[in-house]
Design a protein around this motif. Structure first.
Motif, short mmCIF file in Angstrom:
data_model
loop_
_atom_site.label_atom_id
_atom_site.label_comp_id
_atom_site.label_asym_id
_atom_site.label_seq_id
_atom_site.Cartn_x
_atom_site.Cartn_y
_atom_site.Cartn_z
N GLY A 129 -24.62 -26.19 -20.09
CA GLY A 129 -23.93 -25.82 -21.06
C GLY A 129 -23.43 -24.67 -20.79
N GLU A 130 -23.63 -23.99 -19.95
CA GLU A 130 -23.12 -22.45 -19.82
C GLU A 130 -22.00 -22.27 -19.30
OE1 GLU A 130 -26.99 -19.58 -19.52
OE2 GLU A 130 -26.06 -19.83 -17.69
N LYS A 131 -21.14 -21.23 -19.75
CA LYS A 131 -19.90 -20.82 -19.63
C LYS A 131 -20.12 -19.53 -18.34
CE LYS A 131 -19.01 -20.09 -23.87
NZ LYS A 131 -20.22 -20.67 -24.31
N SER A 132 -19.02 -18.94 -17.78
CA SER A 132 -19.16 -17.78 -17.03
C SER A 132 -19.62 -16.69 -17.85
CB SER A 132 -17.72 -17.53 -16.54
OG SER A 132 -17.07 -17.12 -17.50
N THR B 200 -24.46 -18.56 -4.15
CA THR B 200 -23.43 -19.23 -4.59
C THR B 200 -22.96 -19.40 -5.93
OG1 THR B 200 -24.43 -21.39 -4.81
CG2 THR B 200 -24.11 -20.90 -2.74
N ILE B 201 -21.70 -19.31 -6.42
CA ILE B 201 -21.43 -19.07 -7.92
C ILE B 201 -20.48 -20.49 -8.29
CG2 ILE B 201 -20.26 -17.78 -9.68
CD1 ILE B 201 -21.02 -15.62 -8.13
N SER B 202 -20.95 -21.32 -9.01
CA SER B 202 -20.07 -22.50 -9.48
C SER B 202 -20.13 -22.48 -11.12
CB SER B 202 -20.97 -23.81 -9.27
OG SER B 202 -20.19 -24.61 -9.69
N ARG C 31 -15.35 -12.17 -11.63
CA ARG C 31 -15.05 -10.75 -11.06
C ARG C 31 -16.37 -9.88 -11.11
NH1 ARG C 31 -10.29 -9.23 -8.96
NH2 ARG C 31 -8.45 -10.49 -9.56
N ALA C 32 -16.81 -9.87 -12.26
CA ALA C 32 -18.33 -9.07 -12.62
C ALA C 32 -19.40 -9.45 -11.88
CB ALA C 32 -18.52 -9.07 -14.15
N MET C 33 -19.46 -10.91 -11.81
CA MET C 33 -20.54 -11.47 -11.10
C MET C 33 -20.23 -11.02 -9.38
SD MET C 33 -21.71 -15.24 -12.73
CE MET C 33 -19.71 -15.57 -12.91
N VAL C 34 -19.18 -11.22 -9.14
CA VAL C 34 -19.03 -10.86 -7.51
C VAL C 34 -19.29 -9.33 -7.29
CG1 VAL C 34 -17.16 -10.70 -5.90
CG2 VAL C 34 -17.40 -12.69 -7.34
N LYS D 242 -21.58 -7.69 -8.84
CA LYS D 242 -23.14 -7.58 -8.78
C LYS D 242 -23.51 -7.89 -7.53
CE LYS D 242 -23.99 -7.75 -13.59
NZ LYS D 242 -24.86 -6.61 -13.90
N THR D 243 -23.01 -8.88 -6.83
CA THR D 243 -23.63 -9.71 -5.60
C THR D 243 -23.20 -8.46 -4.41
OG1 THR D 243 -21.50 -10.90 -5.15
CG2 THR D 243 -23.55 -11.88 -6.20
N LYS D 244 -21.93 -7.85 -4.51
CA LYS D 244 -21.51 -6.89 -3.69
C LYS D 244 -22.25 -5.72 -3.57
CE LYS D 244 -17.37 -7.14 -1.96
NZ LYS D 244 -15.88 -6.91 -1.76
N ALA D 245 -22.44 -5.48 -4.73
CA ALA D 245 -23.51 -4.13 -4.96
C ALA D 245 -24.67 -4.08 -4.43
CB ALA D 245 -23.34 -3.89 -6.42
N MET D 246 -25.28 -5.32 -4.51
CA MET D 246 -26.72 -5.73 -3.93
C MET D 246 -26.65 -6.02 -2.43
SD MET D 246 -27.65 -9.08 -5.87
CE MET D 246 -29.46 -9.43 -5.06
N GLY D 247 -25.50 -6.07 -1.89
CA GLY D 247 -25.13 -6.38 -0.41
C GLY D 247 -25.48 -7.86 0.03
N ALA D 248 -25.34 -8.72 -0.93
CA ALA D 248 -25.45 -10.29 -0.84
C ALA D 248 -23.81 -10.76 -0.48
CB ALA D 248 -25.90 -10.81 -2.19
N LYS D 249 -24.04 -11.68 0.34
CA LYS D 249 -22.86 -12.42 0.64
C LYS D 249 -22.64 -13.52 -0.53
CE LYS D 249 -24.07 -12.44 5.51
NZ LYS D 249 -24.47 -12.95 6.60
N THR D 250 -21.48 -13.76 -0.92
CA THR D 250 -20.95 -14.50 -2.01
C THR D 250 -20.22 -15.67 -1.61
OG1 THR D 250 -21.06 -12.88 -3.32
CG2 THR D 250 -20.18 -14.72 -4.13
N VAL D 251 -20.47 -16.86 -2.09
CA VAL D 251 -19.74 -18.14 -1.88
C VAL D 251 -19.18 -18.60 -3.12
CG1 VAL D 251 -19.67 -20.32 -0.90
CG2 VAL D 251 -20.90 -18.76 0.29
N LEU D 252 -17.82 -18.61 -3.45
CA LEU D 252 -17.16 -19.28 -4.62
C LEU D 252 -17.04 -20.73 -4.67
CD1 LEU D 252 -15.28 -16.22 -5.51
CD2 LEU D 252 -17.42 -16.60 -6.18
N LEU D 253 -17.64 -21.42 -5.56
CA LEU D 253 -17.25 -22.87 -5.65
C LEU D 253 -16.18 -22.98 -6.75
CD1 LEU D 253 -20.28 -22.61 -4.33
CD2 LEU D 253 -20.70 -24.96 -5.45
N SER D 254 -15.01 -23.81 -6.49
CA SER D 254 -14.27 -24.25 -7.30
C SER D 254 -14.49 -25.33 -8.27
CB SER D 254 -12.83 -24.43 -6.49
OG SER D 254 -13.13 -25.50 -5.72
N PRO D 255 -14.22 -24.97 -9.56
CA PRO D 255 -14.51 -26.16 -10.63
C PRO D 255 -13.84 -27.53 -10.34
CG PRO D 255 -13.02 -24.63 -11.34
CD PRO D 255 -13.33 -24.00 -10.40
N THR D 256 -14.92 -28.59 -10.43
CA THR D 256 -14.34 -29.76 -10.05
C THR D 256 -13.71 -30.57 -11.07
OG1 THR D 256 -16.59 -30.44 -10.70
CG2 THR D 256 -15.95 -30.06 -8.10
#
Length: 282
Positions: free
Chosen positions: A78-81, A101-103, A123-126, A128-142
């Motif tokens: 049920g969660e939204k972004s 990964t963010i879906s 953008r805010a979630m991205v 946060k991942t960049k600030a912690m040095g993590a690699k991010t993969v964005l999944l598009s909504p289906t």
């Protein structure tokens, strides 16, 4: 060319289509030393809870190629972004994730949240991942929140995710594109064993059928940088696992498609049906 050979060639072509932006110079995004976190909504939650869910398939596909990171699925129904952003520090940052990964987006569309607010949260979630040095993969909504048909709003959200990935130099998993390829293919059968609505990619208009889970998993693994040989190893591992519902196949020479189930596979179908019968909270 007979119909069966045509179908096989079509499937091969779909599997060969690249489903991600170049992943950091062609290197694998995930290694044995990583902590991989799957952030998302109910599609990701069920991707973990169901034996054939896309999260489980991704992990199994990595393992088939000798990659076994520490991992965790943190999808919540049920969660939204915006909801994901509120718990991002707890469920991603605190776990010291190195690959995320963010879906997101399906529930934003369904609850008619603005595109602008969705992109702000993404953008805010991205960030946060960049600030912690993590690699991010964005999944598009289906899907457009509740239903398999394509919509202008869904395409707008997909375009936003894709544009953000390009802008930030992130890997982009073409989950939307893979899903649409399947739905638009006239040879893709309806998985009537899993639903009564003649659906193809979902079991309840939202959550993935086994075939939909495979599409999402393929797109995600390609975004991680797996090549054709490595993808083939993943497919073999999936096909050899008796706990997974197999891909649909032709029934003899007729035009009828069906899923042939073993006793072990019946358990997985029961899981899928149980999920479909649940009251879905959007």
């Amino acid at each position: 060319m007979n119909r069966s050979r045509s179908l096989m060639m079509r499937v091969a072509m779909i599997c060969a289509v690249g489903s991600s932006f170049p992943a950091f110079g062609g290197e694998k995004l995930v290694s044995n030393d990583d902590t991989l976190v799957f952030m998302g909504d109910s599609i990701t939650e069920f991707g973990l809870r169901r034996s054939h869910g896309y999260v489980n398939l991704v992990v199994k596909g990595l393992a088939a190629n000798g990659i076994s990171p520490k991992w965790e699925g943190v999808g919540i129904q049920g969660e939204k972004s915006g909801d994901m952003l509120k718990r991002f520090d707890r469920d991603v940052v605190a776990k010291k994730a190195t690959v995320v990964t963010i879906s997101a987006g399906v529930n934003d569309i369904h609850q008619k949240k603005s595109f602008e607010s969705f992109m702000e949260n993404e953008r805010a979630m991205v960030a946060k991942t960049k600030a912690m040095g993590a690699k991010t993969v964005l999944l598009s909504p289906t899907t457009a929140g509740f239903g398999e048909p394509d919509t202008d709003e869904l395409r707008r959200f997909v375009g936003g995710v894709k544009g953000l990935a390009r802008e930030e130099g992130l890997a982009y998993a073409q989950t939307y594109e893979q899903f649409r390829d399947m739905l638009n293919d006239v040879d893709s059968p309806a998985l009537t064993l899993l639903n009564n609505g003649g659906l193809k990619g979902t079991c309840d208009f939202v959550h993935m059928s086994p075939a939909g889970d495979r599409r999402m998993a393929r797109a995600t693994l390609r975004a991680f940088g797996l090549d054709e040989e490595e993808m083939a190893k993943a497919e073999t591992a999936w096909n050899e696992d008796a706990s997974l519902v197999p891909l649909v196949r032709r029934d003899g020479d007729s035009d009828t498609f069906s899923v042939s189930l073993t006793a072990d596979e019946e358990k997985s179908v029961a899981e899928a049906q149980a999920v479909a019968d649940e009251r879905v909270r959007f």
